[in-house]
Motif scaffolding. Structure first.
Motif, PDB file in Angstrom:
ATOM      1  N   CYS A   1      -5.143  28.262  54.983  1.00 49.61           N
ATOM      2  CA  CYS A   1      -6.452  28.897  55.021  1.00 49.61           C
ATOM      3  C   CYS A   1      -6.381  30.176  54.212  1.00 49.61           C
ATOM      4  O   CYS A   1      -5.460  30.984  54.397  1.00 49.61           O
ATOM      5  N   VAL A   2      -7.331  30.374  53.304  1.00 50.80           N
ATOM      6  CA  VAL A   2      -7.319  31.557  52.448  1.00 50.80           C
ATOM      7  C   VAL A   2      -8.419  32.524  52.870  1.00 50.80           C
ATOM      8  O   VAL A   2      -9.441  32.133  53.434  1.00 50.80           O
ATOM      9  N   ASN A   3      -8.181  33.781  52.598  1.00 52.33           N
ATOM     10  CA  ASN A   3      -9.251  34.779  52.650  1.00 52.33           C
ATOM     11  C   ASN A   3      -9.832  34.844  51.242  1.00 52.33           C
ATOM     12  O   ASN A   3      -9.117  35.035  50.272  1.00 52.33           O
ATOM     13  N   HIS A   4     -11.143  34.670  51.133  1.00 53.07           N
ATOM     14  CA  HIS A   4     -11.766  34.521  49.822  1.00 53.07           C
ATOM     15  C   HIS A   4     -11.530  35.731  48.913  1.00 53.07           C
ATOM     16  O   HIS A   4     -11.493  36.874  49.361  1.00 53.07           O
ATOM     17  N   LEU A   5     -11.399  35.451  47.623  1.00 56.68           N
ATOM     18  CA  LEU A   5     -11.457  36.516  46.632  1.00 56.68           C
ATOM     19  C   LEU A   5     -12.779  37.259  46.816  1.00 56.68           C
ATOM     20  O   LEU A   5     -13.826  36.646  46.983  1.00 56.68           O
TER      21      LEU A   5
ATOM     22  N   MET B   1      -4.451  37.181  46.740  1.00 58.78           N
ATOM     23  CA  MET B   1      -5.110  36.335  47.737  1.00 58.78           C
ATOM     24  C   MET B   1      -4.293  36.359  49.017  1.00 58.78           C
ATOM     25  O   MET B   1      -3.070  36.207  48.996  1.00 58.78           O
ATOM     26  N   ALA B   2      -4.975  36.551  50.141  1.00 60.29           N
ATOM     27  CA  ALA B   2      -4.323  36.482  51.450  1.00 60.29           C
ATOM     28  C   ALA B   2      -4.471  35.077  52.005  1.00 60.29           C
ATOM     29  O   ALA B   2      -5.524  34.447  51.836  1.00 60.29           O
ATOM     30  N   TYR B   3      -3.419  34.587  52.658  1.00 54.34           N
ATOM     31  CA  TYR B   3      -3.480  33.229  53.196  1.00 54.34           C
ATOM     32  C   TYR B   3      -2.525  33.096  54.371  1.00 54.34           C
ATOM     33  O   TYR B   3      -1.599  33.897  54.537  1.00 54.34           O
ATOM     34  N   GLU B   4      -2.776  32.080  55.192  1.00 58.71           N
ATOM     35  CA  GLU B   4      -1.864  31.713  56.266  1.00 58.71           C
ATOM     36  C   GLU B   4      -1.628  30.210  56.211  1.00 58.71           C
ATOM     37  O   GLU B   4      -2.471  29.454  55.691  1.00 58.71           O
TER      38      GLU B   4
ATOM     39  N   THR C   1       0.015  36.494  57.938  1.00 56.90           N
ATOM     40  CA  THR C   1      -0.731  36.547  56.682  1.00 56.90           C
ATOM     41  C   THR C   1       0.204  36.889  55.530  1.00 56.90           C
ATOM     42  O   THR C   1       0.914  37.893  55.569  1.00 56.90           O
ATOM     43  N   GLN C   2       0.175  36.036  54.520  1.00 55.18           N
ATOM     44  CA  GLN C   2       0.975  36.241  53.324  1.00 55.18           C
ATOM     45  C   GLN C   2       0.040  36.550  52.158  1.00 55.18           C
ATOM     46  O   GLN C   2      -1.174  36.341  52.240  1.00 55.18           O
ATOM     47  N   THR C   3       0.597  37.031  51.063  1.00 60.59           N
ATOM     48  CA  THR C   3      -0.213  37.308  49.883  1.00 60.59           C
ATOM     49  C   THR C   3       0.367  36.611  48.669  1.00 60.59           C
ATOM     50  O   THR C   3       1.580  36.417  48.554  1.00 60.59           O
ATOM     51  N   PHE C   4      -0.540  36.235  47.784  1.00 55.20           N
ATOM     52  CA  PHE C   4      -0.172  35.572  46.538  1.00 55.20           C
ATOM     53  C   PHE C   4      -0.839  36.324  45.400  1.00 55.20           C
ATOM     54  O   PHE C   4      -2.033  36.606  45.447  1.00 55.20           O
ATOM     55  N   GLU C   5      -0.052  36.658  44.384  1.00 54.53           N
ATOM     56  CA  GLU C   5      -0.619  37.374  43.241  1.00 54.53           C
ATOM     57  C   GLU C   5      -1.169  36.378  42.237  1.00 54.53           C
ATOM     58  O   GLU C   5      -0.453  35.490  41.749  1.00 54.53           O
TER      59      GLU C   5
END
Length: 379
Positions: free
Chosen positions: A90-94, A31-34, A9-13
């Motif tokens: 795939c993102v983890n929703h805001l 936002m967390a995403y893979e 899991t990575q994060t994007f600001e």
């Protein structure tokens, strides 16, 4: 000391401030995403997956995280969403609590969790945040936007607010608006949480946590995620081997034990305040509000078609389960009609699955095959 692989899991600001659809803004939101597969040189093979309410971004295993993901049978080399060809995100929703900014996150202005000071969240915000993330990864247009359940709502918000951002679209068990039945269910879920004394107006702690409210909310959700056909086929009227005879009205049937197990796993898996925010965002959602000239509310079907007719996808696959009581087949028919009105080539399937709303998660033989065939066509 041996080096461990980086977490999957990575994060994007997100851009700061990040303006929200219903007013307000977020600062330093993430936002967390893979990801799976490789983005090609032209950056033209990106597939974005928007999830249902509760999943994390971990949709499939990877070398960085070998644990099976929530859509493991669907994503991977040679699978329906073939990572040998597609760059899958795939993102983890805001608004969620699995790495992305939500009510459980720290407010940078106070150093304390947002809790109920988190601003009003909308499905449109979820879609806009996902687009911002993909643009941050250098993707100027998606090859395919895939949305499931709440994520299918967010996908429609993307298509309307960013009409040229996706070439194609897969909408699985989605809805263009919240219907009274699903609003009523989510209202009861929220009430179960809010009426738990340990919720404490959102100020709960790990020591004083609304376990009972979360368990009841999850049980009600699970009942609506599956169908009566499946309940009957899986459990019938089978009774448990052991019954607590010392507790009046204790669980007696196997189906009750099944619900208890789901509730036990979920209660501390998902943050209660985030659950409240996400559920209300779904209730507020009506893509018809984006029509250029909305008709009165009694003509909301016309608004849906008018709003979706503004989208620019070339092809779309719309899937629904005939036993889905939460997002019933007429809702997917509305989506298909609206996308057809835009000029898109639309393929619609009312899938004869007994698994209800969760069919897209578990009926891989049917849903996976249809999605895989669609994605092969657009390669």
């Amino acid at each position: 000391m041996a080096e461990f692989p980086p977490p999957a899991t990575q994060t994007f600001e997100l851009p700061s401030p990040f303006a929200l659809h219903r007013g307000g803004e977020l600062h330093q939101a993430r936002m967390a995403y893979e990801t799976w597969g490789t983005l090609n040189d032209a950056k033209s093979n990106a597939v974005l997956i928007l999830t249902g309410l509760s999943p994390s971004a971990h949709a499939a295993s990877s070398p960085a995280d070998p644990l099976p993901g929530w859509w493991e049978p669907v994503i991977g080399p040679g699978k329906a969403i073939d990572t040998d060809h597609w760059f899958v995100v795939c993102v983890n929703h805001l608004g969620s609590c699995k790495g992305s900014t939500g009510a459980a996150s720290i407010d940078p202005a106070t150093g304390e969790p947002y809790r109920l000071t988190f601003p009003d969240l909308s499905v449109e915000d979820m879609g806009n945040a996902a687009v911002a993330l993909m643009q941050g990864l250098g993707v100027t247009q998606l090859a395919c936007l895939v949305g499931c359940s709440m994520g299918a709502m967010a996908a429609l918000a993307v298509l309307v607010q960013h009409p040229d951002y996706a070439r194609t679209h897969i909408n699985a068990c989605g809805a263009a608006r919240a219907l009274p039945f699903s609003i009523a269910v989510r209202s009861l879920q929220r009430e179960a949480i809010r009426l738990d004394p340990d919720w404490q107006a959102g100020q709960y702690t790990d020591a004083d946590y609304p376990d009972t409210g979360m368990r009841l909310a999850r049980k009600l959700g699970v009942i609506t995620y599956r169908s009566s056909l499946e309940w009957n086929g899986r459990f019938g009227r089978v009774r448990m081997d052991e019954i607590d005879t010392n507790t009046p009205f204790s669980a007696e049937f196997v189906v009750e034990s099944y619900l208890d197990a789901h509730a036990d796993r979920f209660a501390r898996y998902f943050d209660p305040n985030c659950y409240l925010y996400l559920g209300r965002a779904m209730d507020w959602f009506d893509i018809g509000e984006h029509a250029l000239d909305p008709h009165p509310q009694v003509h909301c079907e016309e608004n849906i078609v008018a709003a979706l007719s503004r989208t620019h996808v070339q092809k779309a696959l719309v899937l629904g389960a005939v036993t889905d009581m939460l997002f019933p087949i007429p809702q997917q028919e509305e989506i298909a009609a609206g996308l057809m009105a835009s000029g898109a080539a639309v393929e619609f399937h009312a899938v004869p699955s007994e698994q209800g709303h969760d069919a897209f998660l578990v009926d891989h033989e049917r849903f996976g095959a249809l999605m895989g065939a669609f994605l092969k066509e657009i390669m």
